[in-house]
Design a protein around this motif. Sequence first.
Motif, PDB file in Angstrom:
ATOM      1  N   UNK A  42      71.462 -48.531 -16.904  1.00  0.00           N
ATOM      2  CA  UNK A  42      70.977 -48.237 -18.257  1.00  0.00           C
ATOM      3  C   UNK A  42      71.153 -46.754 -18.579  1.00  0.00           C
ATOM      4  N   UNK A  43      70.847 -45.893 -17.621  1.00  0.00           N
ATOM      5  CA  UNK A  43      70.993 -44.448 -17.830  1.00  0.00           C
ATOM      6  C   UNK A  43      72.461 -44.066 -18.014  1.00  0.00           C
ATOM      7  N   UNK A  44      73.353 -44.703 -17.269  1.00  0.00           N
ATOM      8  CA  UNK A  44      74.788 -44.428 -17.410  1.00  0.00           C
ATOM      9  C   UNK A  44      75.294 -44.823 -18.797  1.00  0.00           C
ATOM     10  N   UNK A  45      74.818 -45.949 -19.328  1.00  0.00           N
ATOM     11  CA  UNK A  45      75.202 -46.369 -20.680  1.00  0.00           C
ATOM     12  C   UNK A  45      74.722 -45.350 -21.702  1.00  0.00           C
ATOM     13  N   UNK A  46      73.490 -44.866 -21.520  1.00  0.00           N
ATOM     14  CA  UNK A  46      72.953 -43.850 -22.421  1.00  0.00           C
ATOM     15  C   UNK A  46      73.805 -42.584 -22.355  1.00  0.00           C
TER      16      UNK A  46
ATOM     17  N   UNK B 205      77.785 -38.711 -24.676  1.00  0.00           N
ATOM     18  CA  UNK B 205      79.083 -38.026 -24.642  1.00  0.00           C
ATOM     19  C   UNK B 205      79.921 -38.393 -25.858  1.00  0.00           C
ATOM     20  N   UNK B 206      79.991 -39.678 -26.157  1.00  0.00           N
ATOM     21  CA  UNK B 206      80.783 -40.144 -27.294  1.00  0.00           C
ATOM     22  C   UNK B 206      80.267 -39.534 -28.607  1.00  0.00           C
TER      23      UNK B 206
ATOM     24  N   UNK C  52      76.579 -30.322 -28.815  1.00  0.00           N
ATOM     25  CA  UNK C  52      76.576 -30.295 -27.351  1.00  0.00           C
ATOM     26  C   UNK C  52      75.903 -31.555 -26.815  1.00  0.00           C
ATOM     27  N   UNK C  53      76.313 -31.968 -25.626  1.00  0.00           N
ATOM     28  CA  UNK C  53      75.691 -33.128 -24.972  1.00  0.00           C
ATOM     29  C   UNK C  53      74.199 -32.879 -24.780  1.00  0.00           C
ATOM     30  N   UNK C  54      73.846 -31.674 -24.377  1.00  0.00           N
ATOM     31  CA  UNK C  54      72.431 -31.357 -24.148  1.00  0.00           C
ATOM     32  C   UNK C  54      71.611 -31.521 -25.420  1.00  0.00           C
TER      33      UNK C  54
END
Length: 79
Positions: free
Chosen positions: A40-44, A49-50, A58-60
């Motif tokens: 789930x965290x990887x999907x988030x 990123x997208x 920024x991603x942050x």
Amino acid sequence: MAEIPDELVELERSAEEERAKLAGLGDEEREAQRKRWRDAADKFEAAVTKHAEATGRSRDDVRAAARKAVRNAEEDPAE
């Protein structure tokens, strides 16, 4: 802060809900639940990123805004 898509908020909420389920599990159950949480965290993170690339943010910034939106919408599911 700029608008965060509902999809990002839902993905972060899902990851937090999976994380919250880790509490009190035995070793074998904990490892299986940890995998669900990481998935789930990887999907988030992929969605972060997208969105960051599409908007030039920024991603942050995107990650923090999504997490803030989840926490402002409801209490922490881990509590």
